[in-house]
Design a protein around this motif. Sequence first.
Motif: not given
Length: 160
Positions: A80-81, A113-118
């Motif tokens: 997700t984004t 659900v997975v999310a990548a956060v810079a």
Amino acid sequence: MDIRRALPADLPAVAAIYGREAREGHATFDLEPLPMALWEEKLSAEGDHLLVADLEGTVIGYASSAPFRPKPAYGHTRETTVYVAPGHQGLGTGRALYDALLALLADDGVHLVVAAVALPNPASLALHRGCGFEEVGVMREVGHKQGRWIDLAWWQRRLG
């Protein structure tokens, strides 16, 4: 503010929000805006969602889901984004988008659900924490943008 499914007419605004982040920010590792054809594909992708936050006829943010990886065993996991336009951040727009997106994904039978956060991105970390995600790891210096190395934190939330 109205949270709704994106329409073809919303895509230029969605692309502009993302394009600004690609050019000026570090929340995405893209360096240039995406072509409109990719946004059109995302809008019509079966099994995934593209939602917008509409404030009096202006798109001020969006949320989307996409397959996590292209292998069949990942079929019940979605990445997700959420992106919110400058000037509308910190006002609950991201939370409203995420709440609507997560409800749709739960209804779809998505398990995780997975999310990548810079990093750094304290606002995004707070948003994910507030939406029930848990941090599961950090990849150090995985991206290079704007003359510096960027870490990426992975978050997940079990839906079913």
